[in-house]
Scaffold this motif. Sequence first.
Motif, short mmCIF file in Angstrom:
data_model
loop_
_atom_site.label_atom_id
_atom_site.label_comp_id
_atom_site.label_asym_id
_atom_site.label_seq_id
_atom_site.Cartn_x
_atom_site.Cartn_y
_atom_site.Cartn_z
N GLY A 1 -61.87 -25.96 7.47
CA GLY A 1 -61.52 -27.35 7.19
C GLY A 1 -60.04 -27.63 7.36
N SER A 2 -59.69 -28.88 7.08
CA SER A 2 -58.30 -29.34 7.25
C SER A 2 -57.82 -30.03 5.99
CB SER A 2 -58.21 -30.31 8.43
OG SER A 2 -58.57 -29.68 9.65
N THR B 1 -53.99 -32.21 4.59
CA THR B 1 -52.61 -32.62 4.83
C THR B 1 -51.87 -32.72 3.51
OG1 THR B 1 -53.18 -33.86 6.83
CG2 THR B 1 -51.10 -34.40 5.77
N ARG C 1 -51.99 -23.43 13.86
CA ARG C 1 -52.91 -24.18 13.01
C ARG C 1 -52.24 -25.25 12.17
NH1 ARG C 1 -55.19 -21.35 9.04
NH2 ARG C 1 -53.55 -19.76 8.96
N TYR C 2 -50.97 -25.05 11.86
CA TYR C 2 -50.26 -25.98 11.00
C TYR C 2 -49.24 -26.77 11.81
CZ TYR C 2 -51.73 -23.38 6.75
OH TYR C 2 -52.42 -22.78 5.73
N THR C 3 -48.99 -28.00 11.35
CA THR C 3 -47.96 -28.84 11.97
C THR C 3 -47.11 -29.47 10.88
OG1 THR C 3 -49.41 -29.36 13.83
CG2 THR C 3 -47.48 -30.76 13.50
N ARG D 1 -49.68 -30.69 8.09
CA ARG D 1 -51.08 -30.78 8.51
C ARG D 1 -51.59 -29.37 8.73
NH1 ARG D 1 -55.83 -33.56 8.27
NH2 ARG D 1 -57.11 -33.09 10.09
N MET D 2 -52.67 -29.03 8.02
CA MET D 2 -53.22 -27.68 8.07
C MET D 2 -54.64 -27.74 8.61
SD MET D 2 -51.82 -26.28 4.40
CE MET D 2 -52.82 -27.44 3.47
N ASN D 3 -54.86 -27.10 9.74
CA ASN D 3 -56.18 -27.04 10.37
C ASN D 3 -56.74 -25.64 10.33
OD1 ASN D 3 -56.07 -29.81 11.14
ND2 ASN D 3 -54.93 -29.28 12.99
N SER D 4 -58.03 -25.53 10.54
CA SER D 4 -58.70 -24.22 10.60
C SER D 4 -58.32 -23.34 9.42
CB SER D 4 -58.35 -23.51 11.93
OG SER D 4 -58.71 -24.31 13.03
N LEU D 5 -58.39 -23.91 8.25
CA LEU D 5 -57.98 -23.18 7.04
C LEU D 5 -58.90 -22.01 6.76
CD1 LEU D 5 -56.96 -26.25 4.90
CD2 LEU D 5 -55.48 -24.29 5.42
#
Length: 116
Positions: free
Chosen positions: A15-16, A18, A65-67, A80-84
């Motif tokens: 999941g993602s 922010t 994965r993070y921005t 922003r954190m993706n593919s946690l």
Amino acid sequence: VQLQASGGGLVQPGGSLTLSCAASGNIASIKVMGWYRQAPGKERELVARIRKDDSTNYEDSVKDRYTISRDNAWNTLYLRMNSLQPEDTAVYYCNVLAGWAWTNYWGQGTLVTVSS
């Protein structure tokens, strides 16, 4: 400089999420903004940071994965954190280096839990 982090919570693997960090006070003195995290039983580590010239750097495990980003006025910092993954579980802290002395300022931390 005062910092207020928010946006943490429980998310499933993959999941993602922010995170946000609202800055107030002498914002004009900010030189670097960043996010750190501290997992249970581990030391606090740098996750990502952004400088006045908008250059960024990331910890290797989050690089793709993070921005990290900020608003134009340096009022708010985002992550922003993706593919946690479960190993991303930690308390996340926003951090600022500000002023002529490059003083460290910390927010209160927001808990991110990655679990099914």
